[in-house]
Design an enzyme around this catalytic site. Structure first.
Site, short mmCIF file in Angstrom:
data_model
loop_
_atom_site.label_atom_id
_atom_site.label_comp_id
_atom_site.label_asym_id
_atom_site.label_seq_id
_atom_site.Cartn_x
_atom_site.Cartn_y
_atom_site.Cartn_z
N CYS A 1 -10.10 0.43 8.17
CA CYS A 1 -9.54 1.67 8.68
C CYS A 1 -10.17 2.92 8.08
O CYS A 1 -10.26 3.96 8.72
CB CYS A 1 -8.03 1.69 8.44
SG CYS A 1 -7.55 1.20 6.78
N GLU B 1 0.87 -1.20 0.00
CA GLU B 1 0.00 0.00 0.00
C GLU B 1 0.90 1.24 0.00
O GLU B 1 0.74 2.14 0.83
CB GLU B 1 -0.91 -0.03 1.23
CG GLU B 1 -1.66 -1.36 1.36
CD GLU B 1 -2.54 -1.45 2.59
OE1 GLU B 1 -2.16 -0.92 3.64
OE2 GLU B 1 -3.62 -2.04 2.49
#
Lengths: 654, 654
Positions: free
Chosen positions: B416, B320
């Site tokens: 998240c 990521e």
């Protein structure tokens, strides 16, 4: 009962002379085959270990040790032996033949009493033979060994290897088939089907073609063998299960019975080998349904899934796979060298089935581009993946590009490609001509001399040409008697202006073209045919559904696809724009890349003025004129690491 | 000793009224917060299970059961509580406050006698606390709980939660530090550093800022703590080791001490949180070296690594992560919603440090585009990844695009983003104005009313505007006495023509612009400022080093980035070409996508004529005129699944 008694000229009956392919065959004989033998024997220090020959020594009991390598490591030896066999037809070598005989002795020793050959299972997991056909490549390795044995028999007439393999095939035949006591399986990686068809043509044993037929027709039937087999192993969570789950059975083209398959899917090399066998079987059995299947699959690939280089397979993460229609990214391409080999094998079987030039057009495209890019000019470095665009920094830093290498490699842990390329190159003789009782098909143009028999006469056709660099091809026909037959000259699809003269007299080609061939029917004796295939620089446009290439063009001249390289054009090749109104030029450079015709001319490049560290701005970009130079795609990356680009931006006009 | 006593207006002192952000805050209060609370309690049937509140119930001993979710599942609860706290400042709610108090009681009960809070380790692995700082997020979760506690304290003045967290911080402070008997570690995922700075500003306890300082300065020192810690665990082969090996310590920005870091690297959210803390600490301590570091990192991102939407992070497969300069692919972007949140946090601290408009330009860009795209207009569906180009069929079929979703999701296994987006939205009040003793910075324009104190006077500034759709902003200033101070109006970088009137009288902006702000020094009492930020349609060009966008432009009007959607423009958006000579038009459609200004006009699209199933051809492509319609990027995918494109091809002229 083949559709038409069409067959290749035997490899030994064609000699390549002072031309493009004779150079490549010289490379094969003097560099590739000796280098690969060294690698297979772990004698190249800075190459990844192969251990492939060592595995045979251990399985043969000559040495102690552990199996190393992939479960399909044996196939590297087989493909090398096949390449070697072709090389012996091209140029005999007692030294190489001795190496082969010794290797064949080793294979004989490694063969189990029941006929079984596979060094992985013999050494490492003797109890697990035939328990995981989906992943374990036993039938795949058998197929490559069969192909090698057939090739070696044809090259030398020695039948020891052939007999070894016939014993193995008998063993396989006893294990697999429709009978209740047999396994109803088929290979996870297709290969043995096409090999058994080759074997059948040598042995004429019905059981050999029947076994191929069984494997083909059993594929994809419900309940799916691979799923049943997995349940039996009690293993629901193997590598493929975890990693290829999304694509499941499509990966191995076992999602449907073959007659229902209309779309090319899954692992590209597997697909090519399956489709080759389908076309071959369709021809062998004159099977209309298989024929229709083969055409559907072919059209699907040609119309939606083929790179202009002849590359196949656009995704690593889906299992080195073919994906959806028009999904042909340039930088993330998979385009495995083995898939290019497979495409040539398939296209050739399609040509035998349909005698249309389009199949040999694809062979030509693939030979000169996506296949040949797999090997360096030195013959000792290889690409596994052949992308159409490389930005080395991205390749070296992005996890989704790890499959792409910015430079060719000495060898691979999975080393299927180098030997596959070698065997295809070795067999190139068979792609030049085909013959029926009354016809000679001239499929490929290259400086060469070939022998044919018609009735009781022998004919020689000598091609004098500097193809693919020059457009003129002279065919000198010399018979020892006059015979009437047809010579069919392929007029490549890329050529929009071809001229023909026979013994100096011009012929109107349009009148005699059929299925892409100029068909010349006459009595031949001592004649000269002159064919000029006008080679202008062509700009290729991609179908707009191929989103990646919108706004771009690729350059082609003759069968050669061109690429820009950083060494010639500076960094950031994507910032170069061709302009349709500026004419590009052709120049042959005999001292560049072992002699290539290059394309040069003016173009525009976005300049760096007024950027001042900005990443974005509202002010228009500005161009400056630059001189560009494009080299044949196959020859890229022979002058160090750098960017490469096939699809070039073009200034478009409405 | 902050560089300048600059601070935000408190959230409770600004009211949003009848405008863009008041609508979004209404969405937050009435949809997002209630929906997220249901998900956290597993009450949304068709959403992936959260179990986050249940974990606290189990850890508190209220229930029996197993921990479920990620090791950082607690942080979802924390971020939701933080969002809720802001919502109470915006609009009090006894009902929501009661829920929060109950949840805080639960957290108190889940706290161990030594102060420790983490439901994963308390329930599942009590023996493994603090043994894997690199991967296990204990300090990260602590950081989010601290932020929530600070926010709840500021909203309600109730200090129970704050005290709970101070106890936990004491526990952490006893464990970590330079003393030989303490662990010399720091978090694998930064977050607690910025949280401790927030805490310090409430408590004024030196040890709180010292601990933040310790974590910051210990980071990346040799020998690397994460490697030592891994050896101690006897585990050389954990998840990160296997999967992130290539990037190793860069993933967590622990490859170098922070003062040596000049390039943004690794996991994008981690990076943003670290850089936020660096800028904040630089400001807090007036630390020149940290200041220089923060500027180097900022410039690196702004000049080479930022999407025009405010998206950060261009690769999934590298963790990521942020990758190399100019590597900003549109379809493979990672651009996590959390990274957009992190960029806003960082940019805000950079503004406090440097008082330059560029930081608020980035906040504006990110708020209106890459952040807001993370949530549907309904408030109950979310993007984790916010790409700039989506071809749904490719996303659904390519293994290298599995991280991209073609439609927003109800929730995620790693969830998240939704709560992070909620807390950022809830805190938006603090981004509108900043104040020093003598200055009011107007950082963002939006219909609102805010209160300020100067000396003993109270001032209200009312913004009357339909920004971002309309270009006129009226600021009504009302003081209860006349005071001399400066009002600084941000002139956005996208605006090349701004006009200012004070009480009806025109002012020459050029004379008073400093660091991107029009600085108006006068005695204020009852005054009216009229600012017109001309909003023309801008075409954005990308730096040519950003290869992906060569030949393309993106459309911007005001702060809004536009996108084409399939529903408005048909399939194959890549085949649409804008023409610089055709003027595009602006139209506000109040019934579309809850009211958006769209861009329409004529363009060219490659037509499908003469393709006849061909994949490639030599014949030029042909265009046809089409009408196009572009909508704000943030609003895409609110009308079903389809293609989307931000960077549009453009006919280029030399």
């Amino acid at each position: 009962m083949q559709n038409r008694r069409i067959k290749p000229i035997k490899i030994r009956n064609i000699k390549f002379e002072n031309g493009f392919w004779s150079d490549k065959l010289e490379l094969l004989l003097t560099k590739m085959i000796p280098f690969q033998w060294k690698v297979l024997n772990d004698e190249i220090e800075d190459a990844p270990s192969s251990h492939a020959v060592e595995n045979f020594r251990i399985a043969a009991g000559e040495k102690k040790g552990e199996f190393k390598g992939r479960v399909f490591q044996d196939s590297d030896v087989a493909k090398w032996l096949e390449a070697l066999s072709y090389s012996l037809e091209i140029k005999s070598s007692t030294e190489l033949e001795a190496i082969a005989d010794e290797l064949i002795d080793l294979i004989a020793q490694a063969q189990k009493p029941d006929g079984y050959i596979n060094t992985y299972f013999s050494i490492a997991e003797p109890k697990n033979k035939w328990k995981n056909l989906r992943d374990n490549h036993e039938l795949y390795c058998a197929g490559h060994l069969i192909e090698a044995a057939v090739a070696y028999y044809e090259a030398t007439k020695k039948d020891k290897f052939l007999k070894i393999m016939i014993r193995f095939v008998d063993h396989i035949d006893n294990l697999f088939g429709p009978e209740a006591e047999k396994k109803q399986g088929y290979p996870g990686h297709e290969e043995i089907e096409l090999a058994l068809l080759k074997l059948y043509r040598i042995t004429n044993e019905k059981k050999h073609i029947n076994l191929a037929n069984y494997f083909l027709n059993q594929r994809g039937k419900a309940p799916n063998y691979f799923i049943e087999e997995m349940k039996e192993r009690g293993s629901e969570n193997t590598y493929l299960q975890k990693n290829k789950a999304k694509h499941g059975l499509k990966y191995s083209q076992s999602h449907q019975p073959i007659l229902k398959q209309e779309k090319a899917v899954g692992h590209a090399v597997r697909a090519m080998y399956l489709y080759t066998a389908i076309a071959d079987m369709a021809n062998q059995n004159n099977d209309q349904k298989l024929k229709e299947t083969s055409i559907k699959l072919w059209n699907d690939v040609i119309e939606t899934k083929l790179y202009i280089t002849g590359g196949i397979g656009s995704s690593f993460f889906d299992g080195e796979a073919i994906t959806i229609n028009y999904d042909l990214p340039n930088d993330r391409a998979y385009t495995e060298t083995c898939a290019a080999v497979g495409l040539i094998l398939w296209a050739y079987k399609m040509f035998l089935l349909h005698q249309d030039s389009q199949y040999n057009d694809v062979i030509e495209k693939t030979l000169y581009n996506g296949l040949l890019s797999g090997v360096s000019l030195s013959g000792t470095e290889y690409f596994y993946v052949n992308p159409l665009e490389v930005w080395p920094e991205a390749v070296e830093n992005r996890g989704d590009l790890t499959h792409v290498k910015p430079v060719r490699q000495k060898w691979f842990e999975t080393a299927c490609c180098p030997t596959n390329l070698a065997r295809l190159l070795g067999s190139i003789g068979k792609y030049i001509y085909s013959q029926t009782e009354k016809e000679v098909f001239v499929n490929q143009y290259t400086a060469s001399k070939a022998q044919f028999n018609f009735n009781n006469s022998t004919f020689t056709i000598t091609q004098r040409t500097n193809y693919p660099w020059e457009e003129k091809i002279i065919l000198e026909i010399e018979g020892d008697a006059q015979e009437e037959f047809e010579i069919l000259l392929r007029i490549p699809a890329w050529c929009e202006d071809a001229n023909l003269k026979i013994n100096g007299q011009a012929f109107d080609l349009n009148e005699i073209i059929e299925n892409g061939y100029a068909r010349i029917n006459r009595k031949w004796y001592q004649d000269q045919v002159e064919l000029v295939l006008k080679m202008t620089i062509k700009k290729i446009f991609a179908n707009p559904n191929l989103r990646e290439n919108i706004g771009k063009v690729a350059l082609q001249r003759g069968p050669i696809i061109y690429a820009l390289e950083e060494i010639d054009n500076g960094k950031n090749l994507s910032s170069i724009f061709l302009d349709g109104s500026i004419e590009l030029k052709v120049e042959h450079q005999s001292d560049l890349l072992e002699g290539v015709t290059i394309i040069t001319g003016e173009a525009y490049k976005i300049n760096n003025i007024n950027w001042d560290h900005k990443l974005y701005r509202f002010e228009k970009i500005q161009f400056e004129k630059v001189n560009i130079k494009a080299v044949p795609y196959y020859s890229w990356n022979n002058r160090g690491k750098g960017e490469m680009l096939v699809w070039i931006n073009q200034i478009l006009s409405i």
